[in-house]
Design a protein around this motif. Structure first.
Motif, mmCIF file in Angstrom:
data_model
loop_
_atom_site.group_PDB
_atom_site.id
_atom_site.type_symbol
_atom_site.label_atom_id
_atom_site.label_comp_id
_atom_site.label_asym_id
_atom_site.label_seq_id
_atom_site.Cartn_x
_atom_site.Cartn_y
_atom_site.Cartn_z
ATOM 1 N N UNK A 45 -19.913 -51.434 -82.238
ATOM 2 C CA UNK A 45 -18.550 -50.947 -82.415
ATOM 3 C C UNK A 45 -18.096 -51.135 -83.854
ATOM 4 N N UNK A 46 -17.255 -50.222 -84.306
ATOM 5 C CA UNK A 46 -16.617 -50.374 -85.608
ATOM 6 C C UNK A 46 -15.528 -51.444 -85.513
ATOM 7 N N UNK A 47 -14.925 -51.831 -86.621
ATOM 8 C CA UNK A 47 -13.744 -52.692 -86.532
ATOM 9 C C UNK A 47 -12.633 -52.018 -85.726
ATOM 10 N N UNK A 48 -11.800 -52.800 -85.091
ATOM 11 C CA UNK A 48 -10.668 -52.290 -84.335
ATOM 12 C C UNK A 48 -9.396 -52.391 -85.157
ATOM 13 N N UNK A 49 -9.023 -51.312 -85.810
ATOM 14 C CA UNK A 49 -7.883 -51.325 -86.728
ATOM 15 C C UNK A 49 -6.791 -50.331 -86.343
ATOM 16 N N UNK A 50 -7.175 -49.213 -85.760
ATOM 17 C CA UNK A 50 -6.252 -48.104 -85.592
ATOM 18 C C UNK A 50 -5.104 -48.364 -84.649
ATOM 19 N N UNK A 51 -5.359 -48.988 -83.500
ATOM 20 C CA UNK A 51 -4.302 -49.217 -82.512
ATOM 21 C C UNK A 51 -3.259 -50.207 -83.037
ATOM 22 N N UNK A 52 -3.731 -51.250 -83.682
ATOM 23 C CA UNK A 52 -2.802 -52.237 -84.234
ATOM 24 C C UNK A 52 -1.926 -51.607 -85.316
#
Length: 465
Positions: free
Chosen positions: A275-282
């Motif tokens: 998985x990529x980093x999780x940045x978009x939802x935050x």
């Protein structure tokens, strides 16, 4: 892969060694499910007794279930006997939809259930429907499907069929013990291009199949507006709590049918996932909502984009991607590579080694755009040609209606369904397996064999006329 010596092919791959190494790590979902009880029936190719008049109940009639209900109610030989949802307004609205399409004399005694979250159980015991459609939040899919089968109903479940591998085994075991169908409602398999590609693969237009690419790239951040009810009110928490490919089946289902995975020709082997980093939802939550809003209190652990690679039993590869966060156009990829050419989607295009007569001279050019009509004329699936006019207003370009029509047709004629319970579990298993792989730094995860070896004797899906 009927022209390939499977034994020699397997020797050329590293699949066997990798799977054996991973196998020893997860005995709870691989080794513990090897024996089928003597009273159970293998459901691959299973044909239930004919149901000339189908008594149908629906659990969950919000964003998806209501449209299944409306189209099914329009088909001859069907009777909507119950509608259940948490919300009274949805139940009353969908009862009205049935009345809009009903022939005189049909759908006259619809039982309505709403309010308490367990009202669906009351519905099953009081109404005893022949079939149940389930379109609720993901966590309810497995328990509702299992209980529906135990109560004597064939069951049709929105994607994914379940969330955990144990739930998938429980669904398989219940289907086999009750001899009731449990089909996942993978509507994309009934899209025009997907059906045409299946037709072309069966005619070996692109030769032996080697590789596929599947995806669900669909920016859905707007669903976070649904905070008290609706898809976003529960799906947002999945993005926060889980890290993997949470929605694999729309892209994977068609590729799996092209390759006949789980059906004699090949089956699922193992999977690696990152998985990529999780940045978009935050970032979206901070931009759209006050600091003290509940979405800004979540720690979004899931990566914005997940890439998984499946290795099949006989060595083919499938890339499966998922991204419901990033700002980009919709795509399911829908690419399949063969020894003689490639079929691809988004946009739809075809390249063949010797070219397409009158259109291209070799594989260095795509047939696409206005040129595609010539391919549709040659390879449109007979099922699409027969049903498109009747189903085209049903949703998603008609694929929803073709799917529901085929369910009704198979039940009324006593035919095997186009998708069996094992396929629903194989395709859905990508989610929990990808979570395991991501958490382990990309370590290969073996697929459970939900068929217990019977895939070797299960006929591939035929080109249905």
């Amino acid at each position: 892969m009927k022209n390939i010596n499977r034994r020699n092919f397997l020797k050329k791959t590293s699949m066997a060694t990798a799977s054996m190494g991973a196998l020893s790590l997860f005995p709870e979902y691989i080794r513990g499910q090897t024996e089928r009880p003597s009273a159970a029936t293998y459901m691959g190719g299973f044909a239930a007794p004919k149901l000339e008049n189908i008594r149908a109940a629906f659990i969950g009639v919000g964003a998806r279930g209501g449209y299944h209900l409306k189209f099914l109610a329009s088909l001859p030989g069907t009777e909507v006997v119950a509608i259940c949802d948490l919300y009274e307004d949805l139940v009353m609205e969908k009862e009205g939809w049935v009345r809009e399409v009903a022939d005189q004399g049909r759908h006259q005694n619809i039982k309505l259930y709403h309010g308490h979250e367990d009202r669906w159980k009351t519905m099953l015991t009081e109404v005893k429907p022949d079939i149940v459609f389930i379109a609720t939040n993901w966590r309810n899919h497995a328990p509702m499907a299992i209980e529906s089968m135990k109560q004597g109903a064939h069951t049709f479940v929105e994607v994914p069929i379940a969330l955990t591998l144990q739930e998938m085994w429980d669904i398989v075991d219940t289907s086999e013990m009750t001899q009731k169908h449990c089909m996942m409602l993978e509507n994309v398999n009934y899209g025009r291009d997907e059906l045409m590609f299946l037709h072309m693969c069966r005619q070996e237009v692109i030769g032996e199949l080697l590789h596929g690419e599947a995806a669900y790239i669909h920016e859905l951040r707007w669903q976070m507006e649904e905070q008290d009810r609706g898809t976003g009110s529960w799906r947002t928490y999945h993005y926060a709590e889980r890290n993997g490919n949470l929605y694999p089946t729309h892209g994977l289902g068609p590729i799996a049918q092209y390759m006949s995975l789980g059906r004699q020709e090949d089956t699922f082997g193992s999977l690696v996932s990152f998985s990529s980093p999780g940045l978009g939802r935050e970032a979206y939550a901070k931009k759209k909502y006050p600091k003290d809003h509940k979405w800004n209190q979540l720690d979004f652990k899931g990566g914005d984009l997940n890439t998984s690679i499946i290795k099949t039993h006989f060595g083919r590869t499938i890339m499966v991607q998922w991204d419901e966060t990033s700002p980009r156009p919709y795509s399911r990829l829908n690419l399949v590579q063969g020894t003689k050419g490639a079929l691809a989607g988004f946009p739809t295009r075809v390249a063949l080694e010797d070219g397409v007569e009158g259109l291209t001279k070799d594989h260095h050019s795509w047939v696409q755009g206005d040129q595609l009509q010539a391919l549709y004329d040659m390879y449109d699936h007979p099922l699409y040609k027969r049903l498109n006019d009747a189903a085209k207003e049903s949703g998603h370009g008609g694929m929803d209606g073709i799917m529901v029509y085929r369910i009704v047709e198979c039940l009324q004629k006593g035919l095997p369904l186009d998708q069996n319970v094992y396929e629903g579990c194989f395709w859905s298993a990508v989610a929990p397996l990808s979570e395991r792989s991501v958490a382990s730094g990309g370590y290969p995860q073996p697929f459970p064999d939900f068929t217990r070896g019977n895939w070797k004797h299960t006929q591939p899906l035929q080109i249905v006329s």
